[in-house]
Structure formats: C-alpha cells, structure tokens
Design a protein around this motif. Structure first.
Motif, mmCIF file in Angstrom:
data_model
loop_
_atom_site.group_PDB
_atom_site.id
_atom_site.type_symbol
_atom_site.label_atom_id
_atom_site.label_comp_id
_atom_site.label_asym_id
_atom_site.label_seq_id
_atom_site.Cartn_x
_atom_site.Cartn_y
_atom_site.Cartn_z
ATOM 1 N N ARG A 69 10.715 0.880 -0.663
ATOM 2 C CA ARG A 69 10.567 -0.367 -0.925
ATOM 3 C C ARG A 69 9.956 -1.193 -0.115
ATOM 4 O O ARG A 69 10.175 -1.199 1.308
ATOM 5 C CB ARG A 69 12.114 -0.794 -1.203
ATOM 6 N N ALA A 70 8.875 -2.031 -0.384
ATOM 7 C CA ALA A 70 8.135 -2.804 0.314
ATOM 8 C C ALA A 70 8.503 -4.287 0.197
ATOM 9 O O ALA A 70 8.717 -4.721 -0.897
ATOM 10 C CB ALA A 70 6.527 -2.742 -0.002
ATOM 11 N N HIS A 71 8.869 -5.112 1.323
ATOM 12 C CA HIS A 71 9.307 -6.457 1.266
ATOM 13 C C HIS A 71 8.089 -7.267 1.498
ATOM 14 O O HIS A 71 7.476 -6.929 2.635
ATOM 15 C CB HIS A 71 10.261 -6.587 2.117
ATOM 16 N N ARG A 72 7.830 -8.250 0.943
ATOM 17 C CA ARG A 72 6.498 -9.139 1.164
ATOM 18 C C ARG A 72 6.869 -10.445 1.447
ATOM 19 O O ARG A 72 7.961 -10.840 0.938
ATOM 20 C CB ARG A 72 5.546 -8.997 -0.202
ATOM 21 N N ASP A 73 5.903 -11.202 2.284
ATOM 22 C CA ASP A 73 6.207 -12.394 2.552
ATOM 23 C C ASP A 73 5.446 -13.293 1.513
ATOM 24 O O ASP A 73 5.110 -12.740 0.424
ATOM 25 C CB ASP A 73 5.566 -12.842 3.910
ATOM 26 N N VAL A 113 4.467 4.101 9.754
ATOM 27 C CA VAL A 113 4.605 5.394 9.174
ATOM 28 C C VAL A 113 4.012 5.172 7.685
ATOM 29 O O VAL A 113 3.189 6.002 7.251
ATOM 30 C CB VAL A 113 5.825 6.099 9.372
ATOM 31 N N PHE A 114 4.519 4.046 7.207
ATOM 32 C CA PHE A 114 4.319 3.701 5.830
ATOM 33 C C PHE A 114 2.741 3.556 5.615
ATOM 34 O O PHE A 114 2.059 3.978 4.745
ATOM 35 C CB PHE A 114 4.931 2.400 5.531
ATOM 36 N N ARG A 126 2.086 -12.342 0.057
ATOM 37 C CA ARG A 126 2.065 -11.247 -0.594
ATOM 38 C C ARG A 126 1.697 -10.006 0.358
ATOM 39 O O ARG A 126 1.274 -8.828 -0.091
ATOM 40 C CB ARG A 126 1.032 -11.266 -1.478
ATOM 41 N N ARG A 127 1.976 -10.328 1.671
ATOM 42 C CA ARG A 127 1.649 -9.309 2.892
ATOM 43 C C ARG A 127 2.955 -8.539 2.980
ATOM 44 O O ARG A 127 3.989 -9.065 3.118
ATOM 45 C CB ARG A 127 1.214 -9.811 4.070
ATOM 46 N N ILE A 128 2.717 -7.277 3.120
ATOM 47 C CA ILE A 128 3.902 -6.219 3.480
ATOM 48 C C ILE A 128 4.524 -6.420 4.654
ATOM 49 O O ILE A 128 3.561 -6.369 5.703
ATOM 50 C CB ILE A 128 3.677 -4.905 3.138
ATOM 51 N N THR A 129 5.727 -7.240 4.833
ATOM 52 C CA THR A 129 6.315 -7.374 6.345
ATOM 53 C C THR A 129 7.196 -6.341 6.686
ATOM 54 O O THR A 129 7.461 -6.364 7.993
ATOM 55 C CB THR A 129 6.968 -8.704 6.150
ATOM 56 N N ARG A 130 7.788 -5.657 5.711
ATOM 57 C CA ARG A 130 8.802 -4.756 6.021
ATOM 58 C C ARG A 130 9.014 -3.650 5.018
ATOM 59 O O ARG A 130 8.729 -3.998 3.855
ATOM 60 C CB ARG A 130 10.351 -5.226 5.905
ATOM 61 N N VAL A 131 9.209 -2.349 5.457
ATOM 62 C CA VAL A 131 9.533 -1.416 4.327
ATOM 63 C C VAL A 131 10.623 -0.788 4.679
ATOM 64 O O VAL A 131 11.445 -0.526 5.878
ATOM 65 C CB VAL A 131 8.357 -0.295 4.355
ATOM 66 N N GLU A 132 11.354 -0.113 3.900
ATOM 67 C CA GLU A 132 12.551 0.680 3.827
ATOM 68 C C GLU A 132 12.605 1.933 3.032
ATOM 69 O O GLU A 132 12.299 1.645 1.746
ATOM 70 C CB GLU A 132 13.839 -0.177 3.769
ATOM 71 N N CYS A 133 12.882 3.101 3.693
ATOM 72 C CA CYS A 133 12.867 4.374 2.799
ATOM 73 C C CYS A 133 14.396 4.657 2.418
ATOM 74 O O CYS A 133 15.299 4.701 3.294
ATOM 75 C CB CYS A 133 12.356 5.386 3.470
ATOM 76 N N VAL A 134 14.261 4.695 1.147
ATOM 77 C CA VAL A 134 16.114 4.819 0.273
ATOM 78 C C VAL A 134 15.994 6.271 -0.210
ATOM 79 O O VAL A 134 14.863 6.682 -1.175
ATOM 80 C CB VAL A 134 16.123 3.735 -0.701
#
Length: 86
Positions: A21-25, A50-51, A28-36
């Motif tokens: 899941r990519a979290h954007r500001d 890594v992303f 619309r820039r990706i600021t944080r990712v989490e692998c679930v």
C-alpha cells in the motif's frame, strides 16, 4: 537478475497474496509504503528504497489505482532455482 534479501522477502510476501500500500501526500507523491501479508501483518523490511527498486525493475505493478502486487516478471524472478550439483 540481482535481487537483494529485502527485495526477495517482499516478493515472497506478494507471491503469497500480499500487497504493498502506497500512502501519498497532497502533491500525489508517495511518502510511505507498507507491505501487508495476506493475513494482515505488516512486513518491516519494506521501505521506500526497496519499493523504488522493485518498481524500477518492474517486479511489482499497480492496476486501476489499486495496491501494488507482484507482476509476471516478479513471479519469474522469485521462483527458486533447481540444484544442479548432481
């Protein structure tokens, strides 16, 4: 193809049904990712570096603005190799 240990871990989670899941500001820039994982657990070794590597190598992809999943190329890269020693 050279794949680091952290990239390999993320690909294994994605191959078993997980997603990134990519979290954007606001820009619309990706600021944080989490692998679930498919069980709902979060993989700690997945970060923006890594992303970015996985995305650049086209081992993961997003379809219809959904979460990132493993691509066909990623499934081929994560496949174990046979032992040809005898």
């Amino acid at each position: 193809m050279n794949i680091s240990r952290d990239e390999q871990r993320v690909l294994h989670v994605l191959a078993q049904g997980g997603c990134v899941r990519a979290h954007r500001d606001e820009g619309r820039r990706i600021t944080r990712v989490e692998c679930v994982t498919r069980d709902g657990l979060v993989l700690a070794s997945c970060n923006l570096a890594v992303f970015g590597k996985l995305k650049r190598k086209r081992l993961i992809e997003s379809r219809a603005s959904g979460p990132y999943r493993i691509s066909r190329r990623g499934r081929e890269a994560v496949r174990p190799q046979l032992d040809n020693r005898g």
